[in-house]
Motif scaffolding. Structure first.
Motif, mmCIF file in Angstrom:
data_model
loop_
_atom_site.group_PDB
_atom_site.id
_atom_site.type_symbol
_atom_site.label_atom_id
_atom_site.label_comp_id
_atom_site.label_asym_id
_atom_site.label_seq_id
_atom_site.Cartn_x
_atom_site.Cartn_y
_atom_site.Cartn_z
ATOM 1 N N ASP A 1 -0.640 -3.639 8.177
ATOM 2 C CA ASP A 1 -0.318 -2.478 9.009
ATOM 3 C C ASP A 1 -1.596 -2.019 9.711
ATOM 4 O OD1 ASP A 1 -0.029 0.490 9.609
ATOM 5 O OD2 ASP A 1 1.987 0.079 8.855
ATOM 6 N N SER A 2 -1.506 -1.679 10.984
ATOM 7 C CA SER A 2 -2.686 -1.337 11.784
ATOM 8 C C SER A 2 -3.431 -0.114 11.259
ATOM 9 C CB SER A 2 -2.280 -1.109 13.246
ATOM 10 O OG SER A 2 -1.360 -0.030 13.354
ATOM 11 N N ARG A 3 -2.785 0.719 10.462
ATOM 12 C CA ARG A 3 -3.452 1.909 9.923
ATOM 13 C C ARG A 3 -4.599 1.560 8.979
ATOM 14 N NH1 ARG A 3 1.732 5.038 7.697
ATOM 15 N NH2 ARG A 3 2.430 2.867 7.485
ATOM 16 N N TRP A 4 -4.565 0.365 8.388
ATOM 17 C CA TRP A 4 -5.561 0.002 7.377
ATOM 18 C C TRP A 4 -6.560 -1.036 7.896
ATOM 19 C CZ3 TRP A 4 -3.350 3.872 5.666
ATOM 20 C CH2 TRP A 4 -1.989 3.953 5.387
ATOM 21 N N ALA A 5 -6.679 -1.170 9.215
ATOM 22 C CA ALA A 5 -7.451 -2.269 9.806
ATOM 23 C C ALA A 5 -8.961 -2.005 9.800
ATOM 24 C CB ALA A 5 -6.970 -2.537 11.232
ATOM 25 N N ALA B 1 -4.802 8.996 4.682
ATOM 26 C CA ALA B 1 -5.773 8.847 5.767
ATOM 27 C C ALA B 1 -5.840 7.399 6.232
ATOM 28 C CB ALA B 1 -7.150 9.310 5.301
ATOM 29 N N THR B 2 -5.969 7.207 7.527
ATOM 30 C CA THR B 2 -6.067 5.876 8.113
ATOM 31 C C THR B 2 -7.526 5.548 8.417
ATOM 32 O OG1 THR B 2 -5.918 6.562 10.436
ATOM 33 C CG2 THR B 2 -3.839 6.331 9.209
ATOM 34 N N TRP B 3 -7.775 4.277 8.707
ATOM 35 C CA TRP B 3 -9.140 3.882 9.056
ATOM 36 C C TRP B 3 -9.619 4.601 10.315
ATOM 37 C CZ3 TRP B 3 -13.082 2.129 6.657
ATOM 38 C CH2 TRP B 3 -14.168 1.600 7.353
ATOM 39 N N ALA B 4 -8.712 4.900 11.233
ATOM 40 C CA ALA B 4 -9.086 5.582 12.470
ATOM 41 C C ALA B 4 -9.533 7.019 12.235
ATOM 42 C CB ALA B 4 -7.903 5.564 13.444
ATOM 43 N N ASP B 5 -9.246 7.584 11.059
ATOM 44 C CA ASP B 5 -9.659 8.951 10.753
ATOM 45 C C ASP B 5 -11.115 9.043 10.320
ATOM 46 O OD1 ASP B 5 -7.084 10.060 11.212
ATOM 47 O OD2 ASP B 5 -6.435 9.469 9.198
ATOM 48 N N LYS B 6 -11.769 7.906 10.116
ATOM 49 C CA LYS B 6 -13.124 7.906 9.563
ATOM 50 C C LYS B 6 -14.096 8.735 10.392
ATOM 51 C CE LYS B 6 -17.015 4.894 8.344
ATOM 52 N NZ LYS B 6 -17.488 3.506 8.134
ATOM 53 N N ASP B 7 -14.065 8.612 11.704
ATOM 54 C CA ASP B 7 -15.041 9.321 12.537
ATOM 55 C C ASP B 7 -14.956 10.831 12.336
ATOM 56 O OD1 ASP B 7 -16.048 6.989 13.535
ATOM 57 O OD2 ASP B 7 -15.035 7.114 15.481
ATOM 58 N N ALA B 8 -13.747 11.354 12.192
ATOM 59 C CA ALA B 8 -13.586 12.801 12.000
ATOM 60 C C ALA B 8 -14.214 13.231 10.691
ATOM 61 C CB ALA B 8 -12.101 13.167 12.027
ATOM 62 N N VAL C 1 -10.631 -5.106 5.325
ATOM 63 C CA VAL C 1 -9.221 -5.483 5.212
ATOM 64 C C VAL C 1 -8.915 -6.644 6.150
ATOM 65 C CG1 VAL C 1 -6.848 -4.717 5.564
ATOM 66 C CG2 VAL C 1 -8.473 -3.210 4.425
ATOM 67 N N LEU C 2 -9.472 -6.599 7.356
ATOM 68 C CA LEU C 2 -9.260 -7.710 8.288
ATOM 69 C C LEU C 2 -9.860 -8.997 7.740
ATOM 70 C CD1 LEU C 2 -9.946 -5.944 11.704
ATOM 71 C CD2 LEU C 2 -7.731 -6.612 10.759
ATOM 72 N N GLU C 3 -11.003 -8.870 7.068
ATOM 73 C CA GLU C 3 -11.615 -10.035 6.440
ATOM 74 C C GLU C 3 -10.690 -10.593 5.362
ATOM 75 O OE1 GLU C 3 -15.800 -11.169 4.188
ATOM 76 O OE2 GLU C 3 -14.979 -9.154 4.011
ATOM 77 N N TYR C 4 -10.120 -9.721 4.556
ATOM 78 C CA TYR C 4 -9.187 -10.126 3.507
ATOM 79 C C TYR C 4 -7.974 -10.850 4.099
ATOM 80 C CZ TYR C 4 -5.207 -9.520 0.377
ATOM 81 O OH TYR C 4 -4.067 -9.715 -0.368
ATOM 82 N N LEU C 5 -7.525 -10.379 5.261
ATOM 83 C CA LEU C 5 -6.355 -10.974 5.906
ATOM 84 C C LEU C 5 -6.701 -12.259 6.661
ATOM 85 C CD1 LEU C 5 -4.742 -7.699 7.322
ATOM 86 C CD2 LEU C 5 -3.925 -9.052 5.382
ATOM 87 N N GLY C 6 -7.997 -12.604 6.710
ATOM 88 C CA GLY C 6 -8.415 -13.803 7.415
ATOM 89 C C GLY C 6 -8.507 -13.624 8.907
ATOM 90 N N GLU C 7 -8.536 -12.361 9.355
ATOM 91 C CA GLU C 7 -8.571 -12.079 10.784
ATOM 92 C C GLU C 7 -9.968 -11.727 11.275
ATOM 93 O OE1 GLU C 7 -5.666 -9.091 11.626
ATOM 94 O OE2 GLU C 7 -4.060 -10.152 10.551
ATOM 95 N N ASN C 8 -10.929 -11.663 10.362
ATOM 96 C CA ASN C 8 -12.288 -11.292 10.748
ATOM 97 C C ASN C 8 -13.243 -11.978 9.771
ATOM 98 O OD1 ASN C 8 -14.370 -10.057 12.077
ATOM 99 N ND2 ASN C 8 -14.143 -8.091 11.026
ATOM 100 N N SER C 9 -13.213 -13.265 9.740
ATOM 101 C CA SER C 9 -13.936 -14.044 8.755
ATOM 102 C C SER C 9 -15.425 -13.765 8.810
ATOM 103 C CB SER C 9 -13.703 -15.542 8.979
ATOM 104 O OG SER C 9 -14.389 -16.321 8.029
ATOM 105 N N ILE D 1 0.847 -1.190 0.000
ATOM 106 C CA ILE D 1 0.000 0.000 0.000
ATOM 107 C C ILE D 1 0.886 1.245 0.000
ATOM 108 C CG2 ILE D 1 -1.671 1.321 1.360
ATOM 109 C CD1 ILE D 1 -2.816 -1.363 2.283
ATOM 110 N N TYR D 2 0.650 2.099 -0.999
ATOM 111 C CA TYR D 2 1.433 3.316 -1.178
ATOM 112 C C TYR D 2 1.062 4.347 -0.115
ATOM 113 C CZ TYR D 2 2.660 7.830 -3.326
ATOM 114 O OH TYR D 2 3.135 9.093 -3.569
ATOM 115 N N THR D 3 2.063 4.875 0.577
ATOM 116 C CA THR D 3 1.849 5.906 1.591
ATOM 117 C C THR D 3 2.763 7.095 1.305
ATOM 118 O OG1 THR D 3 3.514 5.018 3.113
ATOM 119 C CG2 THR D 3 1.270 4.166 3.315
ATOM 120 N N TYR D 4 2.449 8.232 1.912
ATOM 121 C CA TYR D 4 3.179 9.461 1.621
ATOM 122 C C TYR D 4 3.000 10.437 2.773
ATOM 123 C CZ TYR D 4 -1.652 10.186 0.249
ATOM 124 O OH TYR D 4 -3.023 10.199 0.249
#
Length: 242
Positions: A217-221, A29-36, A225-233, A10-13
Motif C-alpha cells: 500500500d502506498s501509505r507505507w512506501a 500515520a503514513t510515511w508521508a506524515d514524516k515531514d510534519a 519497505v520498498l527495499e523489502y518489496l524488491g522495488e528499491n534494491s 499491516i493493521y490500520t485504524y
C-alpha cells in the motif's frame, strides 16, 4: 537482504468526530506524515539535544515498528502505535503510544506522547485528539495506566476533566523540546467503562474502524519497505543508526 521485514498484513485504524462542522480524525500515520513530525517546533524525543537528525531517527524506529503492531495482542507482548491526528484531513498532530497485554492478562496503555504541529497549536485541538485516542483504546478493550510525556501547559486540564481519568502525579523531564520548552511526564489511570460513558455523553458513539492492508500500500512506501518489496534494491537505511 532487507534490513526491515514488516508483517504481511499491516493493521490500520480510524476514529473520527465532527464538531461544529469540523472533522477530527485519528488514523495510522503514513510515511508521508514524516515531514510534519520532524519539522514541528515543539516536538521532543528521548535525548537532551533534540535535533532534526534525532527526530528523523526516532520517527524511523517508532514508525517502522508500528507497522508490525498486531491486534489483539498476545499475553506478554507489546505493540507500538504511531498515530496521526487530522483536522479536516490536514495533518495537525501526532501521538505515539505503547500498548501492553501484561503477563497477568491486563491490557493497558503504558506510554503516551503527543504533539500538535505548529500551525494548529493554540486552537484547543488537544481535547479532540485525546477523546479520539481514548475512544480507540476503549474499543480495543484496554484500560489506561499511562505515563504521558508532553510539552503543552494546557494538556493536563482537558485530560483530568474527562470522567473516568485520574491524575496521579507529575515530574519534569531532564530534556527539553526542540523549541527549548520544558517537557513533563504525567501519570494517569483511566477506567474504560467510565470513559466510554463520558465520551458517549459528549460526542455520541464515536465510530472506530479497523482493517488490514498489504505492505505494498502506498501509505507505507518508505525506502526500507520498498527495499523489502524488491522495488528499491540496496536502499540505504532511512536514517543513521536505525
Amino acid at each position: 537482504m532487507s534490513r526491515f521485514t514488516p508483517i504481511d498484513n499491516i493493521y490500520t485504524y480510524t476514529s473520527s468526530i465532527t464538531v461544529d462542522g469540523v472533522v477530527y480524525t485519528v488514523d495510522k500515520a503514513t510515511w508521508a506524515d514524516k515531514d510534519a513530525w520532524v519539522n514541528s517546533s515543539w516536538i521532543y524525543g528521548d535525548e537532551v539535544g533534540i535535533t532534526t537528525q534525532v527526530l528523523e531517527r526516532e520517527w524511523d524506529v517508532w514508525w517502522h515498528s508500528s507497522l508490525n503492531a498486531v491486534v489483539p495482542l498476545e499475553i506478554g507482548t507489546f505493540a507500538r502505535f504511531m498515530t496521526a491526528f487530522r483536522v479536516n484531513n490536514q495533518i495537525a498532530g501526532f501521538y505515539h503510544a505503547m500498548y501492553e497485554h501484561s503477563p497477568a492478562g491486563e491490557k493497558i496503555v503504558t506510554d503516551f506522547r503527543a504533539t500538535i504541529v505548529d500551525s494548529f497549536r493554540g486552537k484547543g485541538h488537544y481535547k479532540y485528539m485525546y477523546a479520539l485516542a481514548a475512544n480507540g483504546t476503549i474499543k480495543r478493550g484496554y484500560n489506561m495506566d499511562i505515563t504521558m510525556m508532553h510539552n503543552a501547559h494546557g494538556v493536563r486540564k482537558p485530560l483530568v476533566q474527562i470522567d473516568g481519568v485520574t491524575h496521579t502525579g507529575s515530574s519534569k523531564m531532564e530534556w527539553k523540546d526542540k523549541n527549548g520548552n520544558e517537557v513533563w511526564r504525567q501519570y494517569f489511570k483511566g477506567d474504560a467503562a467510565k470513559l466510554d460513558t463520558a465520551l458517549k455523553a459528549k460526542y455520541g458513539d464515536i465510530p472506530h474502524t479497523e482493517s488490514y492492508t498489504s505492505p505494498s500500500d502506498s501509505r507505507w512506501a518508505s525506502p526500507l519497505v520498498l527495499e523489502y518489496l524488491g522495488e528499491n534494491s540496496g536502499a540505504p537505511s532511512v536514517s543513521e543508526g536505525f
